[in-house]
Design a protein around this motif. Structure first.
Motif, PDB file in Angstrom:
ATOM      1  N   GLN A 144      10.760   4.377   4.401  1.00 28.96           N
ATOM      2  CA  GLN A 144      11.223   3.627   5.561  1.00 28.96           C
ATOM      3  C   GLN A 144      12.263   2.559   5.207  1.00 28.96           C
ATOM      4  O   GLN A 144      12.760   1.850   6.075  1.00 28.96           O
ATOM      5  CB  GLN A 144      10.029   2.980   6.267  1.00 28.96           C
ATOM      6  N   LYS A 145      12.555   2.442   3.891  1.00 32.08           N
ATOM      7  CA  LYS A 145      13.560   1.487   3.410  1.00 32.08           C
ATOM      8  C   LYS A 145      13.265   0.058   3.886  1.00 32.08           C
ATOM      9  O   LYS A 145      14.142  -0.644   4.385  1.00 32.08           O
ATOM     10  CB  LYS A 145      14.962   1.922   3.841  1.00 32.08           C
ATOM     11  N   LYS A 146      11.997  -0.327   3.727  1.00 31.14           N
ATOM     12  CA  LYS A 146      11.580  -1.671   4.109  1.00 31.14           C
ATOM     13  C   LYS A 146      11.419  -2.539   2.881  1.00 31.14           C
ATOM     14  O   LYS A 146      10.874  -2.101   1.863  1.00 31.14           O
ATOM     15  CB  LYS A 146      10.266  -1.618   4.890  1.00 31.14           C
ATOM     16  N   GLU A 147      11.863  -3.789   2.974  1.00 32.63           N
ATOM     17  CA  GLU A 147      11.743  -4.734   1.866  1.00 32.63           C
ATOM     18  C   GLU A 147      10.290  -5.133   1.629  1.00 32.63           C
ATOM     19  O   GLU A 147       9.900  -5.443   0.507  1.00 32.63           O
ATOM     20  CB  GLU A 147      12.584  -5.984   2.143  1.00 32.63           C
ATOM     21  N   HIS A 148       9.498  -5.131   2.690  1.00 30.24           N
ATOM     22  CA  HIS A 148       8.074  -5.464   2.575  1.00 30.24           C
ATOM     23  C   HIS A 148       7.305  -4.525   3.494  1.00 30.24           C
ATOM     24  O   HIS A 148       7.373  -4.635   4.719  1.00 30.24           O
ATOM     25  CB  HIS A 148       7.825  -6.918   2.959  1.00 30.24           C
ATOM     26  N   PHE A 149       6.588  -3.583   2.900  1.00 31.06           N
ATOM     27  CA  PHE A 149       5.781  -2.660   3.699  1.00 31.06           C
ATOM     28  C   PHE A 149       4.320  -2.980   3.463  1.00 31.06           C
ATOM     29  O   PHE A 149       3.825  -2.945   2.334  1.00 31.06           O
ATOM     30  CB  PHE A 149       6.061  -1.205   3.323  1.00 31.06           C
ATOM     31  N   PHE A 150       3.609  -3.299   4.543  1.00 35.81           N
ATOM     32  CA  PHE A 150       2.187  -3.651   4.465  1.00 35.81           C
ATOM     33  C   PHE A 150       1.344  -2.575   5.137  1.00 35.81           C
ATOM     34  O   PHE A 150       1.731  -1.998   6.141  1.00 35.81           O
ATOM     35  CB  PHE A 150       1.931  -4.994   5.153  1.00 35.81           C
ATOM     36  N   ASP A 151       0.173  -2.330   4.545  1.00 29.32           N
ATOM     37  CA  ASP A 151      -0.780  -1.428   5.178  1.00 29.32           C
ATOM     38  C   ASP A 151      -2.183  -1.792   4.712  1.00 29.32           C
ATOM     39  O   ASP A 151      -2.361  -2.516   3.723  1.00 29.32           O
ATOM     40  CB  ASP A 151      -0.464   0.032   4.823  1.00 29.32           C
ATOM     41  N   ALA A 152      -3.172  -1.301   5.415  1.00 29.04           N
ATOM     42  CA  ALA A 152      -4.569  -1.517   5.052  1.00 29.04           C
ATOM     43  C   ALA A 152      -5.307  -0.199   5.164  1.00 29.04           C
ATOM     44  O   ALA A 152      -4.893   0.706   5.898  1.00 29.04           O
ATOM     45  CB  ALA A 152      -5.203  -2.570   5.961  1.00 29.04           C
ATOM     46  N   GLN A 153      -6.393  -0.084   4.432  1.00 26.60           N
ATOM     47  CA  GLN A 153      -7.145   1.173   4.406  1.00 26.60           C
ATOM     48  C   GLN A 153      -8.585   0.893   4.016  1.00 26.60           C
ATOM     49  O   GLN A 153      -8.858  -0.014   3.223  1.00 26.60           O
ATOM     50  CB  GLN A 153      -6.503   2.126   3.394  1.00 26.60           C
ATOM     51  N   ILE A 154      -9.503   1.672   4.570  1.00 27.88           N
ATOM     52  CA  ILE A 154     -10.883   1.650   4.099  1.00 27.88           C
ATOM     53  C   ILE A 154     -11.055   2.861   3.187  1.00 27.88           C
ATOM     54  O   ILE A 154     -10.968   3.999   3.635  1.00 27.88           O
ATOM     55  CB  ILE A 154     -11.884   1.686   5.275  1.00 27.88           C
ATOM     56  N   SER A 155     -11.214   2.603   1.910  1.00 25.83           N
ATOM     57  CA  SER A 155     -11.297   3.665   0.907  1.00 25.83           C
ATOM     58  C   SER A 155     -12.753   3.906   0.524  1.00 25.83           C
ATOM     59  O   SER A 155     -13.442   2.975   0.094  1.00 25.83           O
ATOM     60  CB  SER A 155     -10.497   3.280  -0.346  1.00 25.83           C
ATOM     61  N   ARG A 156     -13.184   5.141   0.673  1.00 28.93           N
ATOM     62  CA  ARG A 156     -14.536   5.508   0.232  1.00 28.93           C
ATOM     63  C   ARG A 156     -14.422   6.341  -1.036  1.00 28.93           C
ATOM     64  O   ARG A 156     -13.767   7.386  -1.040  1.00 28.93           O
ATOM     65  CB  ARG A 156     -15.292   6.286   1.310  1.00 28.93           C
ATOM     66  N   TYR A 157     -15.066   5.860  -2.099  1.00 33.54           N
ATOM     67  CA  TYR A 157     -14.989   6.556  -3.384  1.00 33.54           C
ATOM     68  C   TYR A 157     -15.975   7.702  -3.423  1.00 33.54           C
ATOM     69  O   TYR A 157     -17.173   7.529  -3.184  1.00 33.54           O
ATOM     70  CB  TYR A 157     -15.202   5.575  -4.543  1.00 33.54           C
ATOM     71  N   GLU A 158     -15.453   8.878  -3.727  1.00 32.97           N
ATOM     72  CA  GLU A 158     -16.218  10.129  -3.637  1.00 32.97           C
ATOM     73  C   GLU A 158     -17.443  10.121  -4.549  1.00 32.97           C
ATOM     74  O   GLU A 158     -18.495  10.633  -4.182  1.00 32.97           O
ATOM     75  CB  GLU A 158     -15.284  11.295  -3.972  1.00 32.97           C
ATOM     76  N   ASN A 159     -17.320   9.535  -5.739  1.00 33.79           N
ATOM     77  CA  ASN A 159     -18.422   9.602  -6.700  1.00 33.79           C
ATOM     78  C   ASN A 159     -19.573   8.654  -6.363  1.00 33.79           C
ATOM     79  O   ASN A 159     -20.718   8.935  -6.677  1.00 33.79           O
ATOM     80  CB  ASN A 159     -17.908   9.277  -8.111  1.00 33.79           C
ATOM     81  N   SER A 160     -19.267   7.516  -5.750  1.00 33.48           N
ATOM     82  CA  SER A 160     -20.300   6.494  -5.511  1.00 33.48           C
ATOM     83  C   SER A 160     -20.605   6.251  -4.041  1.00 33.48           C
ATOM     84  O   SER A 160     -21.627   5.649  -3.712  1.00 33.48           O
ATOM     85  CB  SER A 160     -19.850   5.170  -6.129  1.00 33.48           C
ATOM     86  N   ASN A 161     -19.702   6.686  -3.174  1.00 31.50           N
ATOM     87  CA  ASN A 161     -19.788   6.396  -1.734  1.00 31.50           C
ATOM     88  C   ASN A 161     -19.574   4.919  -1.411  1.00 31.50           C
ATOM     89  O   ASN A 161     -19.782   4.499  -0.277  1.00 31.50           O
ATOM     90  CB  ASN A 161     -21.118   6.875  -1.141  1.00 31.50           C
ATOM     91  N   ASN A 162     -19.164   4.122  -2.399  1.00 35.54           N
ATOM     92  CA  ASN A 162     -18.797   2.736  -2.115  1.00 35.54           C
ATOM     93  C   ASN A 162     -17.522   2.712  -1.287  1.00 35.54           C
ATOM     94  O   ASN A 162     -16.597   3.510  -1.508  1.00 35.54           O
ATOM     95  CB  ASN A 162     -18.560   1.957  -3.407  1.00 35.54           C
ATOM     96  N   GLU A 163     -17.473   1.781  -0.352  1.00 35.18           N
ATOM     97  CA  GLU A 163     -16.291   1.632   0.494  1.00 35.18           C
ATOM     98  C   GLU A 163     -15.631   0.285   0.255  1.00 35.18           C
ATOM     99  O   GLU A 163     -16.321  -0.733   0.068  1.00 35.18           O
ATOM    100  CB  GLU A 163     -16.668   1.746   1.974  1.00 35.18           C
ATOM    101  N   TYR A 164     -14.303   0.261   0.260  1.00 29.95           N
ATOM    102  CA  TYR A 164     -13.531  -0.957   0.074  1.00 29.95           C
ATOM    103  C   TYR A 164     -12.522  -1.101   1.213  1.00 29.95           C
ATOM    104  O   TYR A 164     -11.859  -0.130   1.595  1.00 29.95           O
ATOM    105  CB  TYR A 164     -12.754  -0.929  -1.251  1.00 29.95           C
ATOM    106  N   LEU A 165     -12.438  -2.311   1.728  1.00 27.81           N
ATOM    107  CA  LEU A 165     -11.345  -2.652   2.629  1.00 27.81           C
ATOM    108  C   LEU A 165     -10.204  -3.149   1.753  1.00 27.81           C
ATOM    109  O   LEU A 165     -10.352  -4.133   1.035  1.00 27.81           O
ATOM    110  CB  LEU A 165     -11.779  -3.748   3.605  1.00 27.81           C
ATOM    111  N   VAL A 166      -9.067  -2.452   1.797  1.00 24.95           N
ATOM    112  CA  VAL A 166      -7.961  -2.754   0.884  1.00 24.95           C
ATOM    113  C   VAL A 166      -6.712  -3.133   1.675  1.00 24.95           C
ATOM    114  O   VAL A 166      -6.283  -2.389   2.568  1.00 24.95           O
ATOM    115  CB  VAL A 166      -7.640  -1.547  -0.037  1.00 24.95           C
ATOM    116  N   PHE A 167      -6.149  -4.296   1.345  1.00 21.81           N
ATOM    117  CA  PHE A 167      -4.863  -4.732   1.889  1.00 21.81           C
ATOM    118  C   PHE A 167      -3.813  -4.537   0.800  1.00 21.81           C
ATOM    119  O   PHE A 167      -4.042  -4.878  -0.359  1.00 21.81           O
ATOM    120  CB  PHE A 167      -4.900  -6.210   2.280  1.00 21.81           C
TER     121      PHE A 167
END
Length: 493
Positions: A384-407
């Motif tokens: 997108q040719k952006k100088e600052h691209f921000f996003d967030a995601q809830i990542s669930r790790y397949e091996n542990s099922n732990n979830e992280y909110l990631v910015f």
């Protein structure tokens, strides 16, 4: 080798302890037969004192060893590994006092089981060599452990910033300007500040500033942006207000001569971050953001833009404030680097509070999961040719099922041409976290199943996969082989 007095004392202490234990004598017993005090003998054995000649003769006589043996710097075979460790200077490199360990205590541990401890230390050195662990890497790893042990929050530094603001009438509710930072350096600390074109010298291309201590001149690259300039000026103020003498003179750093420079560089950086992002103001802004049920990416960027700092400084400050003021005890910080035109993504910096979290650096040239939002923001920033691209995601790790909110924020790398980097903070999702972050239960943040590296990931039919799961496949083969072996052992027993 130029033998230091400390080394000679330590060697003598080790030899005295060995001679005493060979005679099955306690310190009390040796004190009794020599008429020397137990505390004095204890200090000799710990390498704190070196006895006079007549006392060495007395000790040698009572322990049935020769005077020459006692004063020789040559150690017996079972103590030789300790001599090698002492001569190598490795104990001088390790910041033992930072972790509340005395060098004499460590020597004592080594002396009690020299072969085993030497094997352990040799193993660590071999691993370090295998992974090209440099002296700087060792120092930085020590610093990271120090930060993690304190949840990356340092009350004394926070108080120093408040004292500074009071002394210089800095309003914590407003953003301190570059003009104000410059004026403090010039008028209070006698600096002169000059802007020059570093890029004219190829060797200086990656530097943003040089401090010349003799003339108290701060040289700034004309290519730096507003946030970088503010941070450099705030860091120089920190060096002066904290009265730090052992310091680095360039930003970014070229090399560390000793661990004190590493630690002081961190202290100055922490002070600068706390000055540019006042704690109370950030807490208030975060509370407003966390109360939202459907926040938009642009709202986080707007929050960052309220402070004159880079995304990295903002995320670093989050790692100070979230554990302390929001009781978030399990989080990670990652900085990834990517060279445009390649398919490689490298973790250049990481921090884990309170425990080691799942996304972490791997030194085996494996491919980090392409589903990480840390990588996706870099990809989208380019697309997108952006100088600052921000996003967030809830990542669930397949091996542990732990979830992280990631910015995560991706920006051009200010220190490397044709490179981008992403800065990310991830928070382990727990029931208490769901109460603090109102939007987690909603649909405003994308959810994604992730792994750590492609080579160890068992996610099926992954379109983003950059490499086969070779290590996982080998592990499964070994498990099947072991199961079959167990069957044969049971059958023919």
């Amino acid at each position: 080798m130029n033998m230091e007095k400390d080394y000679i004392k330590l060697i003598f202490g080790l030899k005295l302890k060995q001679a005493r234990t060979n005679k099955n004598l306690s310190l009390f017993g040796l004190a009794k037969i020599t008429e020397l005090s137990k505390s004095y003998l204890n200090e000799i054995e710990k390498g704190k004192k070196y006895p006079k000649t007549e006392k060495i003769i007395l000790l040698a006589e009572k322990l049935d060893v020769t005077y020459d043996h006692m004063v020789s710097l040559k150690l017996d075979n079972n103590l030789a590994p300790i001599g090698e460790i002492l001569k190598s200077g490795i104990l001088k490199e390790i910041p033992l006092d930072l972790f509340g360990i005395q060098e004499a205590d460590l020597i004592d541990i080594i002396a009690n089981a020299p072969a085993k401890v030497n094997a352990f230390i040799s193993t660590i050195i071999e691993i370090a060599q295998h992974y090209n662990l440099t002296r700087e890497s060792f120092f930085l790893a020590s610093l990271r452990s120090y930060q993690e042990a304190h949840n990356n929050y340092f009350e004394e530094l926070e108080e120093k910033v408040l004292l500074f603001c009071k002394a210089f009438h800095i309003d914590g509710e407003t953003t301190i300007s570059i003009d104000e930072l410059s004026a403090i350096l010039i008028e209070e600390y006698g600096y002169s500040i000059k802007e020059i074109v570093f890029s004219e010298q190829e060797e200086l291309g990656d530097l943003r500033s040089i401090f010349v201590p003799k003339s108290k001149t701060l040289l700034l690259s004309v290519g730096i942006d507003y946030s970088q300039k503010a941070f450099i000026l705030a860091k120089e103020i920190a060096y002066n207000f904290l009265e730090i003498k052992e310091r680095l003179y360039t930003f970014s750093w070229i090399k560390f001569d000793n661990f004190d420079q590493v630690l002081n560089n961190f202290y100055a950086s922490y002070f600068a971050g706390a000055l540019l992002i006042p704690r109370e103001r950030l807490i208030n802004e975060l509370n407003l953001f966390l109360s939202k049920t459907d926040p938009k990416p642009q709202e986080m960027i707007q929050l960052m833009n309220k402070f004159t700092v880079s995304p990295e400084s903002f995320y670093q400050r989050l790692t100070n404030i979230l554990p302390k003021d929001f009781q978030i005890k399990n989080l990670f910080f990652l900085r990834l680097s990517h060279e445009i035109g390649t398919d490689t993504y490298q973790i250049k910096k990481e921090l884990h509070i309170t425990n080691q979290q799942e996304p972490h650096a791997n030194e085996m040239n494996e491919h980090y999961c392409r589903r990480w939002v840390s990588i996706k923001t870099i990809v989208e920033s380019l697309k997108q040719k952006k100088e600052h691209f921000f996003d967030a995601q809830i990542s669930r790790y397949e091996n542990s099922n732990n979830e992280y909110l990631v910015f995560s924020s991706a920006t051009p790398d200010p220190f490397k041409k044709n490179c981008l980097r992403s800065i990310s903070v991830g928070i382990l999702i727990t029931p208490s976290i769901k109460k603090k972050f109102k939007f987690i239960e909603g649909n405003s943040v994308q959810r994604q199943l992730v792994g750590v590296t492609c080579e160890t990931c068992s996610v099926q039919n992954c379109l983003e996969r950059a490499s086969p799961s070779i290590h996982l496949e080998q592990k499964l083969r070994n498990e099947k082989t072991d199961a079959t072996v167990q069957e044969y052992l049971a059958k023919f027993s």
